[in-house]
Motif scaffolding. Structure first.
Motif, mmCIF file in Angstrom:
data_model
loop_
_atom_site.group_PDB
_atom_site.id
_atom_site.type_symbol
_atom_site.label_atom_id
_atom_site.label_comp_id
_atom_site.label_asym_id
_atom_site.label_seq_id
_atom_site.Cartn_x
_atom_site.Cartn_y
_atom_site.Cartn_z
ATOM 1 N N ARG A 282 4.189 -11.527 4.280
ATOM 2 C CA ARG A 282 3.428 -11.177 3.367
ATOM 3 C C ARG A 282 2.511 -10.358 3.751
ATOM 4 O O ARG A 282 2.143 -9.235 3.289
ATOM 5 C CB ARG A 282 2.871 -12.298 2.516
ATOM 6 N N ALA A 283 1.629 -10.423 4.635
ATOM 7 C CA ALA A 283 0.503 -9.905 5.454
ATOM 8 C C ALA A 283 1.003 -8.691 6.055
ATOM 9 O O ALA A 283 0.251 -7.798 5.905
ATOM 10 C CB ALA A 283 -0.141 -10.939 6.574
ATOM 11 N N ARG B 201 1.778 -6.236 3.168
ATOM 12 C CA ARG B 201 0.563 -5.723 2.619
ATOM 13 C C ARG B 201 -0.161 -4.474 3.513
ATOM 14 O O ARG B 201 -0.658 -3.702 3.116
ATOM 15 C CB ARG B 201 -0.418 -7.161 2.463
ATOM 16 N N THR C 167 -0.680 -0.720 1.810
ATOM 17 C CA THR C 167 -2.006 -0.729 1.601
ATOM 18 C C THR C 167 -2.489 0.363 2.410
ATOM 19 O O THR C 167 -3.626 1.319 2.128
ATOM 20 C CB THR C 167 -3.028 -1.789 1.493
ATOM 21 N N GLY D 193 7.683 -12.789 -1.754
ATOM 22 C CA GLY D 193 6.417 -12.544 -1.058
ATOM 23 C C GLY D 193 6.305 -11.213 -0.902
ATOM 24 O O GLY D 193 5.273 -10.305 -0.993
ATOM 25 N N ALA D 194 7.336 -10.553 -0.054
ATOM 26 C CA ALA D 194 7.251 -9.191 -0.057
ATOM 27 C C ALA D 194 7.653 -8.282 -0.964
ATOM 28 O O ALA D 194 6.660 -7.287 -0.994
ATOM 29 C CB ALA D 194 8.678 -8.996 1.151
ATOM 30 N N GLU E 23 6.277 -8.981 -4.078
ATOM 31 C CA GLU E 23 5.213 -9.028 -4.630
ATOM 32 C C GLU E 23 3.923 -8.151 -4.234
ATOM 33 O O GLU E 23 3.178 -7.584 -4.887
ATOM 34 C CB GLU E 23 4.794 -10.575 -4.679
ATOM 35 N N GLU E 24 3.918 -8.124 -2.701
ATOM 36 C CA GLU E 24 3.029 -7.143 -2.174
ATOM 37 C C GLU E 24 3.325 -5.695 -2.124
ATOM 38 O O GLU E 24 2.390 -4.810 -2.547
ATOM 39 C CB GLU E 24 2.971 -7.515 -0.637
ATOM 40 N N ALA E 25 4.774 -5.403 -2.206
ATOM 41 C CA ALA E 25 5.027 -3.976 -2.124
ATOM 42 C C ALA E 25 5.018 -3.440 -3.563
ATOM 43 O O ALA E 25 4.665 -2.382 -3.777
ATOM 44 C CB ALA E 25 6.244 -3.725 -1.462
#
Length: 401
Positions: free
Chosen positions: A104-105, A108, A112, A152-153, A155-157
């Motif tokens: 996830r990090a 992100r 970002t 998680g991937a 949701e971040e993207a």
């Protein structure tokens, strides 16, 4: 009539072809060669309007795998791996990870900081150093872990409109299949597509890919595209896979090693064009020389590193051509552009295309292997506290390439 476009989030690919991520192969220079070859296969403007109504007419070309831990730590090698080539319309990064928080990090960071337009998650690697830590092709066996990483991937993207895709294998071995469950889970998580290499981790690269598994996955995953991978050595193979399985696109790996011009054939084939590249040795040598130049640029002028990394490609480029053993050995020892020029000057560059001997399987298929998995991995489909602690540290032992 086979489809000639493929959706990838907000993008539309004018050819349903993906260059598979391959460690030590699909760096920016090789992706550039393949992309240039693909563009050479596009029909003349206006000949096939559907191909030219897309923002990415030639398909997509994915980077080497980079580990999420290395990326979060911004190691020099990981940052180098995700560098795009100058003309990449879609910056496509393949990410590996076994810890949901770290993946996830990493996602992100990529979105970002505007470092990627597409993220592919690796669940297909069969290499022991990856699988023994619960990663790659053996990870989907742990259903909750797989779901957590993919969700998680995505949701971040999603807020950045960056599509996430999944590439996987059929399972650990025939007794432990995972691909149907994993495909449905990935679909529910919101990925843009799933791609299946129709082998298990135990198969490694041996035998023939089982395309019938791609058809089964297509029947189970109905809301998003399903892509097929495995044993695509020619444009005709790609067309046959799509016709026989109903898949929405193809992922090409070993078939293009030493043959970036395969993408000319692929794009032409999907445009219903008879164009195929059948290069004589002079043409092969010119592509190899350009590959070397791009590698030197990629490594900031370090000819020694660039040519050493290129050595693995020599046998692939020369496959099927009647080049003597001494000349082949000389090519595998080059350490500079001058060395390469000398080696190429010793070849008979007037040799014509040798036919089927230059086609087919590249590299070593190998034999089936017993996959290395963590102790107790196969006992349950869920992750216990002991395995969770192991996974949190697992990526430290896997290189960023």
């Amino acid at each position: 009539m086979l489809p000639v476009t493929l959706a990838l989030g907000r993008h539309t690919l004018g050819t349903p072809v993906v260059l598979a991520p391959m460690a030590g192969v699909t760096n920016a220079p090789f992706r550039q060669l393949c992309r240039e070859a693909a563009r050479a296969g596009l029909p003349a403007e206006g000949a096939a309007p559907a191909l030219h109504a897309t923002d990415v007419p030639e398909g997509i070309f994915v980077s080497e795998m980079v580990t999420s831990r290395a990326l979060v730590e911004r190691t020099e090698e990981s940052m180098h791996i995700i560098e795009p080539a100058p003309d990449e319309r879609i910056r496509s990064v393949q990410l590996y990870g076994v810890d949901p928080a770290t993946v996830r990090a990493a996602v992100r960071m990529l979105v970002t900081e505007d470092r990627a337009d597409h993220i592919d998650l690796n669940f297909g690697c069969p290499v022991a150093k990856v699988t023994r830590k619960g990663g790659g092709a053996v990870l989907p066996w742990k259903r909750d872990l797989f779901a957590a990483i993919v969700r998680g991937a995505v949701e971040e993207a999603r807020p950045f409109d960056v599509p996430v895709t999944v590439k996987m294998r059929m399972g650990i071995d025939d007794a432990h299949p995972t691909y149907l469950d994993a495909g449905r889970t990935a679909q529910d998580a919101g990925v843009a597509w799933v791609a299946l290499h129709a082998r298990t981790a135990a198969d490694y690269y041996s035998g023939e890919a089982r395309w019938e598994a791609i058809a089964r996955l297509k029947g189970a995953v109905t809301d998003i595209p399903v892509l097929g991978n495995g044993d695509i050595w020619s444009a005709e193979d790609a067309l046959a896979m799509m016709a026989g399985t109903g898949c929405d696109g193809v992922v090409v790996g070993r078939g293009c090693q030493g043959r970036p011009w395969l993408f000319t054939d692929l794009v032409a084939g999907f445009a219903d064009s008879p164009v195929r590249v059948r290069p004589g040795l002079g043409y092969v040598a010119s592509v190899l020389r350009r590959h070397a130049e791009l590698m030197v640029d990629y490594h900031r002028g370090d000819e020694l590193r660039a040519l050493r990394e290129l050595r693995k490609h020599m046998a692939w480029y020369m496959k099927g051509y009647p080049v003597g053993g001494e000349a082949r050995t000389e090519l595998t020892r080059v350490s500079s552009l001058a060395d390469l020029d000398a080696a190429l000057a010793g070849l008979d560059l007037d040799l014509p295309y040798p036919g089927v001997g230059a086609e087919g399987q590249r590299g070593r298929g190998g034999s089936p292997k017993v996959p290395h998995v963590p102790d107790g991995w196969l006992d349950t489909r869920d992750v216990d506290d002991r395995l969770r602690a192991m996974l949190a540290e697992a990526e430290l032992s896997v290189s960023g390439g």
